[in-house]
Scaffold this motif. Structure first.
Motif, short mmCIF file in Angstrom:
data_model
loop_
_atom_site.label_atom_id
_atom_site.label_comp_id
_atom_site.label_asym_id
_atom_site.label_seq_id
_atom_site.Cartn_x
_atom_site.Cartn_y
_atom_site.Cartn_z
N TYR A 133 0.83 -1.21 0.00
CA TYR A 133 0.00 0.00 0.00
C TYR A 133 0.86 1.25 0.00
O TYR A 133 0.47 2.28 -0.56
CB TYR A 133 -0.99 -0.06 1.16
CG TYR A 133 -1.99 -1.16 0.91
CD1 TYR A 133 -3.10 -0.91 0.12
CD2 TYR A 133 -1.78 -2.45 1.37
CE1 TYR A 133 -3.99 -1.92 -0.18
CE2 TYR A 133 -2.66 -3.46 1.07
CZ TYR A 133 -3.77 -3.19 0.29
OH TYR A 133 -4.65 -4.19 -0.02
N ARG A 137 1.19 4.24 -3.21
CA ARG A 137 1.18 5.70 -3.01
C ARG A 137 2.37 6.36 -3.69
O ARG A 137 2.22 7.38 -4.36
CB ARG A 137 1.19 6.01 -1.51
CG ARG A 137 -0.06 5.51 -0.81
CD ARG A 137 -0.01 5.80 0.67
NE ARG A 137 -0.81 4.81 1.40
CZ ARG A 137 -0.94 4.76 2.71
NH1 ARG A 137 -0.34 5.64 3.46
NH2 ARG A 137 -1.68 3.84 3.28
N THR A 167 -4.55 4.04 7.51
CA THR A 167 -4.63 3.22 6.30
C THR A 167 -3.30 2.53 5.99
O THR A 167 -3.14 1.98 4.90
CB THR A 167 -5.01 4.08 5.08
OG1 THR A 167 -3.97 5.04 4.87
CG2 THR A 167 -6.31 4.81 5.28
N GLY A 171 -4.69 0.00 3.21
CA GLY A 171 -5.46 0.99 2.46
C GLY A 171 -6.71 1.43 3.23
O GLY A 171 -6.79 1.14 4.42
N PRO A 172 -7.67 2.10 2.57
CA PRO A 172 -7.75 2.47 1.16
C PRO A 172 -6.54 3.28 0.69
O PRO A 172 -5.92 3.97 1.47
CB PRO A 172 -9.02 3.30 1.07
CG PRO A 172 -9.83 2.94 2.27
CD PRO A 172 -8.86 2.57 3.32
N ILE A 173 -6.26 3.17 -0.62
CA ILE A 173 -5.11 3.84 -1.21
C ILE A 173 -5.51 5.27 -1.56
O ILE A 173 -6.38 5.47 -2.40
CB ILE A 173 -4.65 3.10 -2.48
CG1 ILE A 173 -4.38 1.63 -2.17
CG2 ILE A 173 -3.42 3.78 -3.07
CD1 ILE A 173 -4.50 0.72 -3.39
N SER A 259 -11.91 -1.84 6.23
CA SER A 259 -11.89 -0.58 5.46
C SER A 259 -12.78 0.47 6.11
O SER A 259 -12.44 1.66 6.12
CB SER A 259 -12.35 -0.81 4.02
OG SER A 259 -11.46 -1.67 3.35
N ASN A 276 -13.80 2.15 0.08
CA ASN A 276 -13.21 1.00 -0.61
C ASN A 276 -14.24 0.04 -1.20
O ASN A 276 -13.91 -0.75 -2.08
CB ASN A 276 -12.30 0.24 0.35
CG ASN A 276 -10.89 0.08 -0.18
OD1 ASN A 276 -10.60 0.53 -1.29
ND2 ASN A 276 -10.04 -0.55 0.58
N SER A 296 -10.41 1.50 -4.26
CA SER A 296 -9.19 2.31 -4.34
C SER A 296 -8.08 1.54 -5.05
O SER A 296 -7.24 2.12 -5.72
CB SER A 296 -8.74 2.79 -2.95
OG SER A 296 -8.30 1.71 -2.16
#
Lengths: 421, 79
Positions: A133, A137, A167, A171-173, A259, A276, A296
């Motif tokens: 993750y 990014r 996260t 994630g969420p990313i 999530s 997500n 995401s």
């Protein structure tokens, strides 16, 4: 001194994100000052960073202390690559350097993913919970810098973005530009009250998903079904069908629950992280499914893999036929996603299966468009499109998705190749 | 030919859809654009207008209707 640090880390309790009720109690208690300050229109940047760091450290303590060292080394590595590319991109824009930067950013993840496949299932020392993750990014940042849409980056914001605690593990990313805007602007009281309300609801829903439904499907139902299925053995049997549904629901409620926690805690910090999941089992087609499942991630692949593949293929006129272009891109995109899950035959075939499904879905959409055009010219109405056709789409999509999750679970690997009765 | 007319012709060529009367409609919701179509449109716009539209710029929020795309092209041409 190093020895002392390691002993200290080993002695600390190990808390996985959102892993147990105690985690929530401590996290929420530490968040109270942040929430109060937000309410009065202020962001406690230093306090928030310290709390985040504390909760990150306890993710990697105890027996997994070496992950903390891997994390620190990884973040230094990514910082150097991102900032070096940023400095380069200000003056020049060449493909080899861009590709090199992306490759170097992905390199640690490649090591971590490939090591177990070639080293008897042993984990790479470079690995730590959340490495994928963080990689998503930083790679997105490099790509947006190449595009020229991300021009200014700050070291402090970069580190906060990469190490955003709610996260960090799964994630969420988020995207840098979106994160930075939220981080630099405190929501108005009205907006924040709205975020608080949603956060409370998501926390409760998350508890229901993860600790009631995922527990029911994943522990109560799934475990005995697996035992039955393995006892019967063979290529396919009824308990395995049960495993398929129980696992599929467990996967959804566990991950969607997680999530929801991550989104709720982000909201409390005034960061509107993207959702997500959006009722994925109501998807009426496989394309629709990927707009609703692990959103995401699938949007990341859409924006940074699929669209870029298509761009290269179209721009260089590799294929004459646009349907061939999109088909090749879909299959490659989903295959890469499969490899990312892990280098095993079942993850890769899971990716391939979804790639083929996307191609078939697209072919059907084209066919429908063509038939409807012919019908219109012939003075006839379009093909039926009503609640019954939608229901049929939902049923077919659901069964396909559940089967793909059975493949994804690795249970077939156990049933077919490692069943020690 | 102005940019609007050229864009309409381009979308008609690429996707066999006439958007003359729906210049404010969301092209993604209408099923005219998807991620594949977006890239094809980007490549076609690059060739036609000599502008560079970054893939990550053509988002679904600010380039999602005919009129918004026309505005975007004008913005990039003058940049």
């Amino acid at each position: 001194m190093m020895q002392g640090l390691i002993q200290w880390l080993q002695s600390l309790p190990n808390w996985q994100p959102y892993g147990e009720p105690k985690y929530f109690a401590f996290l929420l208690a530490f968040l109270i000052p942040i929430v109060v300050a937000m309410f009065f229109g202020r962001r406690l940047k230093i306090y928030q960073s310290l709390v985040s760091l504390g909760f990150i450290v306890v993710m990697y303590t105890g027996a997994s202390y070496h992950q903390l060292f891997a994390l620190v080394a990884y973040v230094i590595w990514q910082t150097i690559i991102v900032f070096a590319y940023h400095a380069y991109r200000k003056k020049y824009d060449t493909f080899p350097i861009f590709a090199g930067a992306v490759f170097l950013a992905i390199l640690p993840l490649i090591f971590v993913k490939v090591t177990p496949a070639i080293n008897d299932g042993n984990m790479s020392l470079l690995g730590f919970l959340g490495i994928s993750y963080l990689t998503f990014r930083s790679v997105a940042m490099i790509m947006e810098m190449r595009d020229g849409v991300l021009t200014e980056i700050k070291l402090s914001t970069f580190l906060r973005f990469m190490l955003f605690m709610p996260t960090i593990s799964s994630g969420p990313i988020d995207r840098y530009r979106r994160f930075e805007e939220d981080y630099d602007n405190v929501p108005t009281r009205e907006e924040y009250l709205d975020l608080l309300e949603k956060a409370v609801w998501y926390l409760m829903l998350g508890f229901f998903y993860k600790y009631v439904l995922a527990y029911f499907f994943g522990t109560i139902l799934l475990a005995p079904l697996k035992v039955d299925a393995l006892a019967q053995g063979g290529f396919m049997n009824w308990p395995t069908v049960g495993v398929m549904y129980a696992y599929g629901f467990d996967l959804f409620f566990d991950f969607a629950g997680y999530s929801l926690f991550a989104v709720a805690i982000s909201y409390l910090m005034g960061i509107k992280i993207p959702m997500n999941f959006n009722q994925p089992f109501k998807a009426a087609s496989i394309k629709d499914f990927w707009n609703r499942w692990h959103i995401s991630l699938s949007f990341w692949f859409r924006d940074f893999v699929f669209m870029r593949l298509v761009f290269v293929l179209v721009k260089n006129k590799i294929f004459k036929n646009r349907n061939v272009t999109s088909g090749v891109a879909y299959i490659l995109n989903m295959l890469i996603m499969g490899f990312w899950h892990g280098v095993t035959w079942y993850y890769i075939s899971y990716g391939l299966l979804h790639g083929i499904a996307m191609v078939l879905n697209d072919a059907w959409l084209r066919k429908k468009k063509k038939v409807n055009k012919e019908r219109r010219l012939a003075g006839k109405g379009p093909l039926p499109s009503n609640k019954w056709t939608t229901a049929l789409g939902i049923i077919v999509t659901f069964q396909f998705v559940m089967f793909s999750f059975l493949l994804f679970s690795g249970f077939l690997n156990q049933l077919w190749f490692h069943n020690i009765k | 030919m102005d940019i609007q007319a050229e864009l309409i012709e381009m979308i008609d060529d690429l996707f066999m859809e006439d958007i003359t009367d729906i210049m404010d409609e969301d092209l993604y919701n209408a099923g005219i654009l998807d991620s594949m179509g977006t890239v094809e449109l980007i490549v076609a716009m690059e060739e036609k207008f000599g502008i560079k539209v970054p893939v990550s710029e053509l988002g679904r929020d600010d380039w999602n209707t005919g009129n918004k795309i026309v505005a975007g092209i004008k913005g990039l041409k003058n940049a």
